[in-house]
Design a protein around this motif. Structure first.
Motif, PDB file in Angstrom:
ATOM      1  N   MET A 157      56.890   2.530  58.078  1.00 30.88           N
ATOM      2  CA  MET A 157      58.265   2.466  58.538  1.00 30.88           C
ATOM      3  C   MET A 157      58.692   2.603  59.890  1.00 30.88           C
ATOM      4  SD  MET A 157      59.840   1.151  55.691  1.00 30.88           S
ATOM      5  CE  MET A 157      61.664   1.724  56.364  1.00 30.88           C
ATOM      6  N   GLU A 158      57.678   3.789  60.534  1.00 36.02           N
ATOM      7  CA  GLU A 158      58.016   3.955  61.859  1.00 36.02           C
ATOM      8  C   GLU A 158      57.511   2.899  62.675  1.00 36.02           C
ATOM      9  OE1 GLU A 158      57.331   8.759  61.387  1.00 36.02           O
ATOM     10  OE2 GLU A 158      55.636   7.587  61.873  1.00 36.02           O
ATOM     11  N   LEU A 159      56.518   2.100  62.152  1.00 36.79           N
ATOM     12  CA  LEU A 159      56.002   0.893  63.085  1.00 36.79           C
ATOM     13  C   LEU A 159      56.494  -0.497  62.523  1.00 36.79           C
ATOM     14  CD1 LEU A 159      52.372   2.205  62.896  1.00 36.79           C
ATOM     15  CD2 LEU A 159      53.726   2.490  64.961  1.00 36.79           C
ATOM     16  N   SER A 160      57.469  -0.235  61.795  1.00 39.64           N
ATOM     17  CA  SER A 160      58.158  -1.440  61.214  1.00 39.64           C
ATOM     18  C   SER A 160      57.417  -2.415  60.486  1.00 39.64           C
ATOM     19  CB  SER A 160      58.824  -2.146  62.455  1.00 39.64           C
ATOM     20  OG  SER A 160      59.945  -1.551  63.227  1.00 39.64           O
ATOM     21  N   SER A 161      56.476  -1.905  59.611  1.00 41.12           N
ATOM     22  CA  SER A 161      55.447  -2.775  58.848  1.00 41.12           C
ATOM     23  C   SER A 161      56.479  -2.599  57.424  1.00 41.12           C
ATOM     24  CB  SER A 161      54.295  -2.178  58.889  1.00 41.12           C
ATOM     25  OG  SER A 161      53.604  -2.854  58.156  1.00 41.12           O
ATOM     26  N   ALA A 388       9.731 -25.136  37.596  1.00 39.84           N
ATOM     27  CA  ALA A 388      10.592 -23.998  37.208  1.00 39.84           C
ATOM     28  C   ALA A 388      11.919 -24.739  37.916  1.00 39.84           C
ATOM     29  CB  ALA A 388      10.090 -22.818  37.907  1.00 39.84           C
ATOM     30  N   TRP A 389      12.978 -23.794  37.650  1.00 34.63           N
ATOM     31  CA  TRP A 389      14.246 -24.390  37.784  1.00 34.63           C
ATOM     32  C   TRP A 389      14.656 -23.112  38.778  1.00 34.63           C
ATOM     33  CZ3 TRP A 389      12.463 -26.010  33.421  1.00 34.63           C
ATOM     34  CH2 TRP A 389      12.828 -27.274  33.206  1.00 34.63           C
ATOM     35  N   GLY A 390      15.236 -23.362  39.967  1.00 36.06           N
ATOM     36  CA  GLY A 390      16.148 -22.365  40.802  1.00 36.06           C
ATOM     37  C   GLY A 390      17.330 -22.240  40.685  1.00 36.06           C
ATOM     38  N   ASN A 391      18.034 -21.278  40.696  1.00 31.82           N
ATOM     39  CA  ASN A 391      19.535 -21.051  40.533  1.00 31.82           C
ATOM     40  C   ASN A 391      20.245 -20.533  41.571  1.00 31.82           C
ATOM     41  OD1 ASN A 391      19.985 -22.515  37.648  1.00 31.82           O
ATOM     42  ND2 ASN A 391      18.026 -21.319  37.669  1.00 31.82           N
ATOM     43  N   ARG A 392      21.023 -20.914  42.403  1.00 31.34           N
ATOM     44  CA  ARG A 392      21.690 -19.982  43.435  1.00 31.34           C
ATOM     45  C   ARG A 392      23.235 -20.150  43.371  1.00 31.34           C
ATOM     46  NH1 ARG A 392      19.413 -21.364  48.969  1.00 31.34           N
ATOM     47  NH2 ARG A 392      21.385 -20.226  49.401  1.00 31.34           N
ATOM     48  N   PHE A 393      23.823 -18.917  43.401  1.00 27.85           N
ATOM     49  CA  PHE A 393      25.302 -18.816  43.634  1.00 27.85           C
ATOM     50  C   PHE A 393      25.442 -18.218  45.076  1.00 27.85           C
ATOM     51  CE2 PHE A 393      24.958 -18.007  38.978  1.00 27.85           C
ATOM     52  CZ  PHE A 393      25.986 -18.751  38.606  1.00 27.85           C
ATOM     53  N   ASP A 394      26.424 -19.088  45.804  1.00 31.69           N
ATOM     54  CA  ASP A 394      26.516 -18.663  47.309  1.00 31.69           C
ATOM     55  C   ASP A 394      28.122 -18.458  47.554  1.00 31.69           C
ATOM     56  OD1 ASP A 394      23.737 -19.226  48.760  1.00 31.69           O
ATOM     57  OD2 ASP A 394      24.232 -21.128  47.503  1.00 31.69           O
ATOM     58  N   VAL A 395      28.380 -17.436  48.432  1.00 23.77           N
ATOM     59  CA  VAL A 395      29.741 -17.124  49.025  1.00 23.77           C
ATOM     60  C   VAL A 395      29.579 -16.949  50.427  1.00 23.77           C
ATOM     61  CG1 VAL A 395      31.618 -15.499  48.725  1.00 23.77           C
ATOM     62  CG2 VAL A 395      30.412 -16.074  46.766  1.00 23.77           C
ATOM     63  N   MET A 396      30.445 -17.455  51.183  1.00 22.52           N
ATOM     64  CA  MET A 396      30.593 -17.479  52.756  1.00 22.52           C
ATOM     65  C   MET A 396      32.127 -16.875  53.007  1.00 22.52           C
ATOM     66  SD  MET A 396      28.926 -18.020  55.498  1.00 22.52           S
ATOM     67  CE  MET A 396      29.133 -18.451  57.178  1.00 22.52           C
ATOM     68  N   LEU A 397      31.970 -15.598  53.736  1.00 21.93           N
ATOM     69  CA  LEU A 397      33.233 -14.833  53.851  1.00 21.93           C
ATOM     70  C   LEU A 397      33.316 -14.488  55.498  1.00 21.93           C
ATOM     71  CD1 LEU A 397      33.156 -11.908  51.309  1.00 21.93           C
ATOM     72  CD2 LEU A 397      34.297 -14.285  51.050  1.00 21.93           C
ATOM     73  N   GLY A 398      34.471 -14.250  55.832  1.00 18.43           N
ATOM     74  CA  GLY A 398      34.590 -13.661  57.091  1.00 18.43           C
ATOM     75  C   GLY A 398      35.908 -13.016  57.276  1.00 18.43           C
ATOM     76  N   PHE A 399      36.119 -12.062  58.174  1.00 17.97           N
ATOM     77  CA  PHE A 399      37.335 -11.250  58.264  1.00 17.97           C
ATOM     78  C   PHE A 399      37.954 -11.230  59.824  1.00 17.97           C
ATOM     79  CE2 PHE A 399      34.522  -9.796  54.998  1.00 17.97           C
ATOM     80  CZ  PHE A 399      35.406  -9.388  53.979  1.00 17.97           C
ATOM     81  N   GLY A 400      38.976 -10.809  59.755  1.00 13.68           N
ATOM     82  CA  GLY A 400      39.982 -10.885  60.990  1.00 13.68           C
ATOM     83  C   GLY A 400      40.619  -9.812  61.122  1.00 13.68           C
ATOM     84  N   ARG A 401      41.133  -8.972  62.150  1.00 16.30           N
ATOM     85  CA  ARG A 401      41.989  -7.912  62.396  1.00 16.30           C
ATOM     86  C   ARG A 401      43.185  -8.583  62.910  1.00 16.30           C
ATOM     87  NH1 ARG A 401      43.130  -3.715  65.970  1.00 16.30           N
ATOM     88  NH2 ARG A 401      42.901  -1.698  65.242  1.00 16.30           N
ATOM     89  N   LEU A 402      44.166  -8.582  61.919  1.00 16.19           N
ATOM     90  CA  LEU A 402      45.580  -9.198  62.294  1.00 16.19           C
ATOM     91  C   LEU A 402      46.392  -8.202  62.899  1.00 16.19           C
ATOM     92  CD1 LEU A 402      46.037 -11.622  59.405  1.00 16.19           C
ATOM     93  CD2 LEU A 402      45.287 -12.041  61.814  1.00 16.19           C
ATOM     94  N   HIS A 403      47.323  -7.666  61.850  1.00 17.18           N
ATOM     95  CA  HIS A 403      48.416  -6.310  62.407  1.00 17.18           C
ATOM     96  C   HIS A 403      47.892  -4.954  61.821  1.00 17.18           C
ATOM     97  CE1 HIS A 403      51.072  -9.461  64.101  1.00 17.18           C
ATOM     98  NE2 HIS A 403      50.797  -9.903  63.083  1.00 17.18           N
ATOM     99  N   ALA A 404      46.399  -4.703  61.870  1.00 17.06           N
ATOM    100  CA  ALA A 404      45.893  -3.282  61.414  1.00 17.06           C
ATOM    101  C   ALA A 404      46.476  -2.297  62.150  1.00 17.06           C
ATOM    102  CB  ALA A 404      44.474  -3.347  61.521  1.00 17.06           C
ATOM    103  N   ASP A 405      46.964  -2.390  63.504  1.00 16.15           N
ATOM    104  CA  ASP A 405      47.555  -1.195  64.095  1.00 16.15           C
ATOM    105  C   ASP A 405      48.826  -0.820  63.405  1.00 16.15           C
ATOM    106  OD1 ASP A 405      45.493  -1.945  65.909  1.00 16.15           O
ATOM    107  OD2 ASP A 405      46.732  -2.542  67.718  1.00 16.15           O
ATOM    108  N   LEU A 406      49.608  -1.823  63.004  1.00 13.02           N
ATOM    109  CA  LEU A 406      50.890  -1.340  62.388  1.00 13.02           C
ATOM    110  C   LEU A 406      51.029  -1.350  61.008  1.00 13.02           C
ATOM    111  CD1 LEU A 406      53.180  -4.147  64.746  1.00 13.02           C
ATOM    112  CD2 LEU A 406      52.423  -1.670  65.233  1.00 13.02           C
ATOM    113  N   ALA A 407      50.020  -2.062  60.247  1.00 19.09           N
ATOM    114  CA  ALA A 407      50.193  -2.189  58.756  1.00 19.09           C
ATOM    115  C   ALA A 407      48.960  -1.892  58.104  1.00 19.09           C
ATOM    116  CB  ALA A 407      50.440  -3.811  58.636  1.00 19.09           C
ATOM    117  N   ALA A 408      48.179  -1.016  58.638  1.00 17.70           N
ATOM    118  CA  ALA A 408      47.073  -0.379  57.793  1.00 17.70           C
ATOM    119  C   ALA A 408      46.891   1.017  58.217  1.00 17.70           C
ATOM    120  CB  ALA A 408      45.760  -1.246  58.088  1.00 17.70           C
TER     121      ALA A 408
END
Length: 414
Positions: A157-161, A388-408
């Motif tokens: 609240m003090e940081l208007s978040s 033989a059979w190979g099986n693969r599950f894949d996930v591709m992620l990324g992150f960014g710092r948005l308003h962490a100073d105010l809202a985390a």
């Protein structure tokens, strides 16, 4: 019954459904920037996101010209992981489970469980290492609402978040402590449904505007060690994202450490007034540093502005200004503890991109959750050399710092 495991849509979509059930930290982040990567041309692994412009109020009627100042942050998609397994001809002929429910139990649920845990662990690690606001004491579990959600709510609240989408993540031991702690009077005044959930299920539902979650994805942090007093070796220039410090040779500054600036306070981003006179401004160490002499340069996640459009502190951090490791924790050197989290949806960006799929493989499937954008791809391929059979599950992620100073904020725990 035919082996249903080879049904294309069933595999990826069912795994995604199971995946989303336990991916809480990631799901609470902002996913609106996925579209920035969905261009007709390759944009690379990093995109830049501009912060909203914050104008400076003129005093009086005289025109005061000035340049438009904009700063930006980045969202980076650079984290790939997955689950792989093989089976050969004999396995498929004699040993493989048949039927949708058996396949779900034996293969899809374990794959989804571990993929979701990995996504949540990475999200929790990114969040804590990019959050400088802290409440609580390192290596000590809080036991009251006042020390957790109420303290974070005050800071926000003090940081208007004041975003209505607020999530709070704590370890099970803290949830237990809150349930059996000293807030007994809450049962008399709290909402009936929330109190019912607290006593029947053992968890807090919603309090102080936060949705509460128990999480085993939260990371533990071990603080650096300072042999003696540490202070600023030089003043911090406007917009700097590093601290030049006077210290003792061998002092360690660990990525994710929180440093308080003595006598320097946060300001509200709209009014530019000091938020309070109790908690000084805190910043987050961006990379491990070991002092090789009596001075060191410590990179920080935050940019410090004491004037201008993006002012976030009430004064310039001056030479010889005192520094405190994990303010509020007595003798923090080397102490370790879980890092609880509280944030609004605008604190962090979380991206998951669909992967390019090959042609001609035995089974290919990709599913994307419409709410969070999480994508899981599945490929089965045949290796004739091993039959033989190979099986693969894949996930591709990324992150960014948005308003962490105010809202985390971090909730320090044991």
């Amino acid at each position: 019954m035919a082996n249903r495991f080879s049904k294309v849509d069933y595999v990826a979509n069912e795994t995604l459904r199971l995946f989303m059930h336990s991916c809480e930290v990631f799901a609470a982040m902002n996913h609106s920037h996925d579209a920035e990567f969905d261009k007709d041309f390759a944009v690379g692994e990093t995109i830049r996101v501009k912060y909203p412009w914050r104008p400076v109020i003129r005093n009086g009627m005289d025109y005061v010209g000035g340049n438009i100042e904009r700063i930006e942050t980045t969202v980076k998609v650079d984290q790939a992981f997955g689950v792989d397994f093989d089976y050969d001809t004999i396995d498929k002929l004699l040993n493989m489970e048949r039927g949708e429910e058996r396949v779900k139990k034996e293969y899809l649920k374990p794959a989804a469980k571990y993929l979701a845990a990995e996504a949540d662990k990475r999200a929790a690690e990114f969040a804590y290492k990019n959050t400088g606001n802290i409440v609580g004491i390192l290596q000590t579990n809080p036991t009251t609402f006042d020390a957790t959600s109420a303290a974070v709510r005050q800071r926000f609240m003090e940081l208007s978040s004041i975003d209505s989408d607020k999530a709070l993540f704590i370890p099970p031991a803290v949830m237990r402590g809150i349930k059996g702690g000293s807030d007994a009077n809450l049962a008399r005044f709290g909402p009936v449904e929330e109190i019912k959930k607290l006593y029947k299920e053992g968890i807090v539902g919603k309090a102080d505007g936060f949705e509460w979650y128990e999480s085993m994805s939260l990371k533990s942090h071990t603080a650096g060690t300072w042999a003696s007093t540490v202070s600023l070796a030089s003043s911090v220039a406007n917009g700097d994202s590093s601290l030049s410090v006077s210290c003792t040779s061998g002092d360690t500054f660990k990525e994710g450490d929180v440093i308080g600036l003595t006598g320097i306070y946060r300001v509200n981003p709209v009014t530019r007034e000091r938020t309070e006179s109790v908690n000084t401004m805190t910043v987050t160490v961006a990379a491990d540093v070991t002092a090789g002499g009596s001075t060191a340069t410590v990179p920080i996640k935050e940019k410090l502005y004491y004037t201008g459009n993006y002012q976030n502190v009430d004064a310039q951090p001056a030479s010889s200004g005192g520094l405190v490791l994990f303010p509020g924790t007595t003798s923090p050197n080397g102490k370790a503890g879980k890092q609880g989290l509280a944030f609004t949806r605008d604190a962090f960006a979380a991206i998951s991109l669909p992967l390019p799929m090959p042609k001609g493989e035995e089974v290919m499937s990709q599913a994307t959750d419409p709410d969070t954008g999480i994508s899981i791809s599945f490929i089965r391929f045949f290796d004739p050399r091993r039959r033989a059979w190979g099986n693969r599950f894949d996930v591709m992620l990324g992150f960014g710092r948005l308003h962490a100073d105010l809202a985390a904020a971090r909730i320090l725990c044991a």
